[in-house]
Design a protein around this motif. Sequence first.
Motif, PDB file in Angstrom:
ATOM      1  N   ILE A 128       0.832  -1.203   0.000  1.00  0.00           N
ATOM      2  CA  ILE A 128       0.000   0.000   0.000  1.00  0.00           C
ATOM      3  C   ILE A 128       0.870   1.259   0.000  1.00  0.00           C
ATOM      4  N   GLY A 129       1.920   1.255   0.800  1.00  0.00           N
ATOM      5  CA  GLY A 129       2.794   2.414   0.878  1.00  0.00           C
ATOM      6  C   GLY A 129       3.479   2.722  -0.443  1.00  0.00           C
ATOM      7  N   THR A 130       3.985   1.686  -1.114  1.00  0.00           N
ATOM      8  CA  THR A 130       4.660   1.895  -2.394  1.00  0.00           C
ATOM      9  C   THR A 130       3.670   2.335  -3.464  1.00  0.00           C
ATOM     10  N   MET A 131       2.473   1.766  -3.446  1.00  0.00           N
ATOM     11  CA  MET A 131       1.426   2.206  -4.364  1.00  0.00           C
ATOM     12  C   MET A 131       1.142   3.695  -4.172  1.00  0.00           C
ATOM     13  N   THR A 132       1.053   4.121  -2.929  1.00  0.00           N
ATOM     14  CA  THR A 132       0.777   5.532  -2.628  1.00  0.00           C
ATOM     15  C   THR A 132       1.893   6.431  -3.128  1.00  0.00           C
ATOM     16  N   LEU A 133       3.136   6.014  -2.920  1.00  0.00           N
ATOM     17  CA  LEU A 133       4.277   6.790  -3.394  1.00  0.00           C
ATOM     18  C   LEU A 133       4.232   6.987  -4.897  1.00  0.00           C
ATOM     19  N   VAL A 134       3.934   5.917  -5.634  1.00  0.00           N
ATOM     20  CA  VAL A 134       3.873   6.000  -7.092  1.00  0.00           C
ATOM     21  C   VAL A 134       2.709   6.871  -7.545  1.00  0.00           C
ATOM     22  N   VAL A 135       1.546   6.676  -6.931  1.00  0.00           N
ATOM     23  CA  VAL A 135       0.364   7.454  -7.337  1.00  0.00           C
ATOM     24  C   VAL A 135       0.591   8.943  -7.097  1.00  0.00           C
ATOM     25  N   LEU A 136       1.040   9.306  -5.899  1.00  0.00           N
ATOM     26  CA  LEU A 136       1.212  10.723  -5.589  1.00  0.00           C
ATOM     27  C   LEU A 136       2.434  11.325  -6.277  1.00  0.00           C
ATOM     28  N   GLY A 137       3.559  10.621  -6.244  1.00  0.00           N
ATOM     29  CA  GLY A 137       4.785  11.156  -6.826  1.00  0.00           C
ATOM     30  C   GLY A 137       4.769  11.171  -8.339  1.00  0.00           C
ATOM     31  N   CYS A 138       4.598   9.996  -8.937  1.00  0.00           N
ATOM     32  CA  CYS A 138       4.576   9.922 -10.400  1.00  0.00           C
ATOM     33  C   CYS A 138       3.344  10.624 -10.967  1.00  0.00           C
ATOM     34  N   GLY A 139       2.227  10.524 -10.247  1.00  0.00           N
ATOM     35  CA  GLY A 139       1.007  11.190 -10.706  1.00  0.00           C
ATOM     36  C   GLY A 139       1.176  12.693 -10.784  1.00  0.00           C
ATOM     37  N   THR A 140       1.833  13.276  -9.790  1.00  0.00           N
ATOM     38  CA  THR A 140       2.096  14.716  -9.824  1.00  0.00           C
ATOM     39  C   THR A 140       3.010  15.077 -10.980  1.00  0.00           C
ATOM     40  N   ALA A 141       4.045  14.261 -11.192  1.00  0.00           N
ATOM     41  CA  ALA A 141       4.948  14.506 -12.322  1.00  0.00           C
ATOM     42  C   ALA A 141       4.195  14.461 -13.647  1.00  0.00           C
ATOM     43  N   MET A 142       3.312  13.492 -13.790  1.00  0.00           N
ATOM     44  CA  MET A 142       2.519  13.365 -15.010  1.00  0.00           C
ATOM     45  C   MET A 142       1.611  14.572 -15.225  1.00  0.00           C
ATOM     46  N   LEU A 143       1.093  15.107 -14.154  1.00  0.00           N
ATOM     47  CA  LEU A 143       0.119  16.192 -14.243  1.00  0.00           C
ATOM     48  C   LEU A 143       0.757  17.551 -14.498  1.00  0.00           C
ATOM     49  N   VAL A 144       1.880  17.818 -13.830  1.00  0.00           N
ATOM     50  CA  VAL A 144       2.461  19.161 -13.912  1.00  0.00           C
ATOM     51  C   VAL A 144       3.763  19.215 -14.700  1.00  0.00           C
ATOM     52  N   GLY A 145       4.334  18.062 -15.023  1.00  0.00           N
ATOM     53  CA  GLY A 145       5.598  18.039 -15.739  1.00  0.00           C
ATOM     54  C   GLY A 145       6.780  18.249 -14.807  1.00  0.00           C
ATOM     55  N   CYS A 146       7.974  18.002 -15.313  1.00  0.00           N
ATOM     56  CA  CYS A 146       9.191  18.116 -14.493  1.00  0.00           C
ATOM     57  C   CYS A 146      10.236  18.963 -15.199  1.00  0.00           C
ATOM     58  N   ASN A 147       9.807  20.041 -15.820  1.00  0.00           N
ATOM     59  CA  ASN A 147      10.716  20.911 -16.557  1.00  0.00           C
ATOM     60  C   ASN A 147      11.488  21.792 -15.583  1.00  0.00           C
ATOM     61  N   ALA A 148      12.793  21.581 -15.492  1.00  0.00           N
ATOM     62  CA  ALA A 148      13.599  22.344 -14.543  1.00  0.00           C
ATOM     63  C   ALA A 148      13.669  23.819 -14.910  1.00  0.00           C
ATOM     64  N   SER A 154       5.202  -1.657   9.371  1.00  0.00           N
ATOM     65  CA  SER A 154       6.275  -2.263   8.582  1.00  0.00           C
ATOM     66  C   SER A 154       7.595  -1.506   8.649  1.00  0.00           C
ATOM     67  N   GLY A 155       7.580  -0.329   9.252  1.00  0.00           N
ATOM     68  CA  GLY A 155       8.775   0.502   9.229  1.00  0.00           C
ATOM     69  C   GLY A 155       8.768   1.469   8.066  1.00  0.00           C
ATOM     70  N   CYS A 156       7.791   1.312   7.173  1.00  0.00           N
ATOM     71  CA  CYS A 156       7.637   2.189   6.002  1.00  0.00           C
ATOM     72  C   CYS A 156       8.915   2.281   5.173  1.00  0.00           C
ATOM     73  N   HIS A 157       9.384   1.146   4.679  1.00  0.00           N
ATOM     74  CA  HIS A 157      10.516   1.167   3.750  1.00  0.00           C
ATOM     75  C   HIS A 157      10.042   1.666   2.388  1.00  0.00           C
ATOM     76  N   ILE A 158       9.017   1.045   1.872  1.00  0.00           N
ATOM     77  CA  ILE A 158       8.399   1.285   0.545  1.00  0.00           C
ATOM     78  C   ILE A 158       9.445   1.550  -0.538  1.00  0.00           C
ATOM     79  N   ASN A 159      10.553   0.802  -0.466  1.00  0.00           N
ATOM     80  CA  ASN A 159      11.682   1.017  -1.361  1.00  0.00           C
ATOM     81  C   ASN A 159      12.662  -0.138  -1.164  1.00  0.00           C
ATOM     82  N   PRO A 160      12.921  -0.950  -2.207  1.00  0.00           N
ATOM     83  CA  PRO A 160      13.864  -2.058  -2.057  1.00  0.00           C
ATOM     84  C   PRO A 160      15.256  -1.624  -1.626  1.00  0.00           C
TER      85      PRO A 160
END
Length: 227
Positions: free
Chosen positions: A9-29, A57-63
Motif C-alpha cells: 500500500i505504501g509503495t502504491m501511494t508513493l507512485v500514485v502521488l509522486g509519479c502522478g504529480t509529475a505526469m500532471l504538472v511536468g518536471c521541466n527544470a 512495517s517501518g515504512c521502507h516502501i523502497n527495495p
Amino acid sequence: MKKYIAECIGTMTLVVLGCGTAMLVGCNAVMGGGYILTAFAFGLSIVAMAYSIGNISGCHINPAVSLGVLLSGRMSGKDFVYYVIAQCIGALIGAELLATIFVMGNVPDMTGGLGTNGLAGVNGSAVAGLLVEIVLTFIFVINILGVTSPKANHGSFGGLVIGLTLVGVHILGIGLTGTSVNPARSFGPAVIAMIGGNGAPIECLPVFIFGPLIGAALAAVIYRALE
C-alpha cells in the motif's frame, strides 16, 4: 503478512502521488514549478506513509531502503525478499491506477510515460545516470539509517526528516535522471508504460535498479563502520 500488505500500500501511494504529480504538472527544470511540486509530492508521500504504516512495517516502501536495513542487521533475509516483492507489486498497482485514470479522464501525461525515469538529463549516459543514482541513494539511505538508529533521539519527527531528505535528493536528481533512488518506483511505471507502448526505453531500467541498490549497500556499510 500485515507488514507486507502495508509495504504494498505504501509503495502504491508513493507512485500514485509522486509519479502522478509529475505526469500532471511536468518536471521541466527551466519552468521550475512542476519540478518543485514533483519533488515535494514524493517527499510528502514518504511523510504521510511514515506516520500511517511506519508502526506496522517501518515504512521502507523502497527495495533500496530494505537492502540498507538488511545489511545493517535490522531485518531478516526472509522479510527482505517479501518486502521487495510487496513493494514491486505496489508500484505496479500504482502505475496501473495512474494509467487508467489518465486514459479514462483523457488527461495529458506531461512526462510522456507514467513518470518513468530516463537518461535524457545526462545526455543518455548510463554511467553518469548510474553515478547520480548511487550518490543520491547513498544520501537518502544513510539519512534513514541515522534517523531510525536506536541511538537516535528524533522523537516523532523522524518521518518528516526522511521525507524532506527525499525532497532534497529529488530537487537535484529530477533534472538528471528523474530521480529514482527506489527500484520499485522505477520498475512499476516502466513496466506498465512498456505494456502501453510509451515511456522511456526499458533498456534504461537496470540503471535505476542497480544504482539505488549499490548506493544503499554503500550507505549501510559506511554507516555501520561509523556507528
